[in-house]
Scaffold this active site. Structure first.
Site, mmCIF file in Angstrom:
data_model
loop_
_atom_site.group_PDB
_atom_site.id
_atom_site.type_symbol
_atom_site.label_atom_id
_atom_site.label_comp_id
_atom_site.label_asym_id
_atom_site.label_seq_id
_atom_site.Cartn_x
_atom_site.Cartn_y
_atom_site.Cartn_z
ATOM 1 N N ASP A 76 67.895 -4.029 94.282
ATOM 2 C CA ASP A 76 66.818 -3.373 93.541
ATOM 3 C C ASP A 76 67.041 -3.703 92.066
ATOM 4 O O ASP A 76 67.979 -3.198 91.440
ATOM 5 C CB ASP A 76 66.863 -1.865 93.779
ATOM 6 C CG ASP A 76 65.807 -1.108 92.979
ATOM 7 O OD1 ASP A 76 65.091 -1.734 92.171
ATOM 8 O OD2 ASP A 76 65.723 0.124 93.152
ATOM 9 N N VAL A 77 66.198 -4.564 91.520
ATOM 10 C CA VAL A 77 66.421 -5.043 90.150
ATOM 11 C C VAL A 77 66.122 -3.994 89.092
ATOM 12 O O VAL A 77 66.296 -4.246 87.897
ATOM 13 C CB VAL A 77 65.604 -6.319 89.868
ATOM 14 C CG1 VAL A 77 66.159 -7.498 90.654
ATOM 15 C CG2 VAL A 77 64.117 -6.099 90.168
ATOM 16 N N TYR A 168 50.237 -4.359 84.118
ATOM 17 C CA TYR A 168 50.773 -5.651 84.558
ATOM 18 C C TYR A 168 50.675 -6.696 83.446
ATOM 19 O O TYR A 168 51.621 -7.452 83.199
ATOM 20 C CB TYR A 168 50.008 -6.111 85.797
ATOM 21 C CG TYR A 168 50.543 -7.372 86.429
ATOM 22 C CD1 TYR A 168 51.729 -7.367 87.163
ATOM 23 C CD2 TYR A 168 49.838 -8.573 86.327
ATOM 24 C CE1 TYR A 168 52.204 -8.524 87.769
ATOM 25 C CE2 TYR A 168 50.308 -9.736 86.931
ATOM 26 C CZ TYR A 168 51.489 -9.702 87.642
ATOM 27 O OH TYR A 168 51.962 -10.852 88.232
ATOM 28 N N LYS A 172 53.744 -8.711 81.634
ATOM 29 C CA LYS A 172 53.850 -10.163 81.627
ATOM 30 C C LYS A 172 53.838 -10.725 80.199
ATOM 31 O O LYS A 172 54.525 -11.718 79.914
ATOM 32 C CB LYS A 172 52.722 -10.784 82.456
ATOM 33 C CG LYS A 172 52.872 -10.534 83.958
ATOM 34 C CD LYS A 172 54.182 -11.112 84.507
ATOM 35 C CE LYS A 172 54.230 -11.084 86.027
ATOM 36 N NZ LYS A 172 55.486 -11.643 86.581
ATOM 37 N N ALA A 201 48.115 -17.919 92.565
ATOM 38 C CA ALA A 201 48.835 -18.569 93.666
ATOM 39 C C ALA A 201 48.727 -17.667 94.886
ATOM 40 O O ALA A 201 49.246 -16.552 94.881
ATOM 41 C CB ALA A 201 50.297 -18.809 93.292
#
Length: 260
Positions: A76-77, A168, A172, A201
């Site tokens: 879990d980062v 988000y 980013k 993507a």
């Protein structure tokens, strides 16, 4: 009219002899594509993800292609202790880490007026702060060796606006700024830090969490009339991880066919 995706690339040994640690490496998205393409290009891998089953499946898939099975560790980062354990395990498992791919990210959709603190904080913690944690954890190792490359996964939303994506996009944009600033510090120690900024993507997980109609709308904005295959983004990440980009640091490379 949509242009078809090109043929899958033929390996060239781009990363032969290199070792690579990848976060959020499980599944069919960009992380999994980076793992497979890196193995094809000769790298030794250590993979991490929060999802144990999918992580094991990704490692098994790479082994089934004839490559050495990557080392794996569930991580879990957003947890500093787990991040430190991951870096230690990767170094122990591979001897050293040449390349770190920071791929972890978390999306979502909410108007600002309805967005909760928890929604905001969770997206920023996974998408931005994890990049800081992983970079901070690996840099002492890379500094000691006076070499290394880190590639971060940002997004065109760090540059461009889209409704319902304030958290988000802010995260980013932060990844981009963090890449540029940390790269200046790391350059003095022979370490390069760059990022990619993909537009669209497509993979199974993305299609499950995207509001109906949005993917079709975004695809229409792409000059090629199609979304990118995850391996097309992975190709650029491998370039930035390789010695071919030896004079690049602090750069954010757009992987996009979005029309201006």
């Amino acid at each position: 009219m949509a242009r078809p995706a090109p043929d899958y690339p033929t390996p060239t040994g781009l990363l032969k002899g290199k070792t690579m640690l990848i976060t959020a490496a499980a599944g069919s998205g960009i992380g999994g594509a980076v793992a497979q393409r890196a193995a094809e290009e000769g790298a030794t891998l250590f993979l991490s993800d929060m999802h144990e089953r999918r992580l094991g499946e990704t490692a098994d898939r790479i082994a089934s292609l004839g490559f050495a099975r990557p080392g794996t560790l569930v991580c879990d980062v957003t947890d500093e202790a787990q991040v430190q354990a991951l870096v230690a395990a990767a170094i122990a498992g591979m001897g050293h880490v040449d390349i770190l791919i920071n791929n972890a990210g978390l999306g979502g959709a909410a108007p600002v007026i309805e967005m909760t603190d928890d929604q905001w904080n969770k997206v920023l913690d996974v998408t931005l702060t994890s990049v800081f944690r992983m970079t901070r954890a690996i840099l002492p190792h890379m500094y000691a060796r006076q070499t290394g490359a880190i590639v971060n996964n940002a997004s065109v939303l760090g540059w461009r606006a889209q409704k319902l994506q304030a958290h988000y996009a802010a995260a980013k944009a932060g990844v981009m700024a963090f890449t540029r600033c940390s790269a200046l510090e790391a350059a003095e120690q022979g370490v390069r830090i760059n990022a990619v900024s993909p537009s669209l993507a497509m993979h199974a997980s993305l299609s499950k969490v995207t509001p109906p109609g949005l993917l079709e709308e975004l695809t229409e904005k792409e000059a090629f009339g199609r979304y990118a295959e995850p391996w097309e983004v992975a190709n650029v990440m491998l370039f930035l991880a390789s010695d071919l980009s030896s004079y690049m640091t602090g750069e954010v490379v757009s992987v996009s066919s979005q029309q201006a």
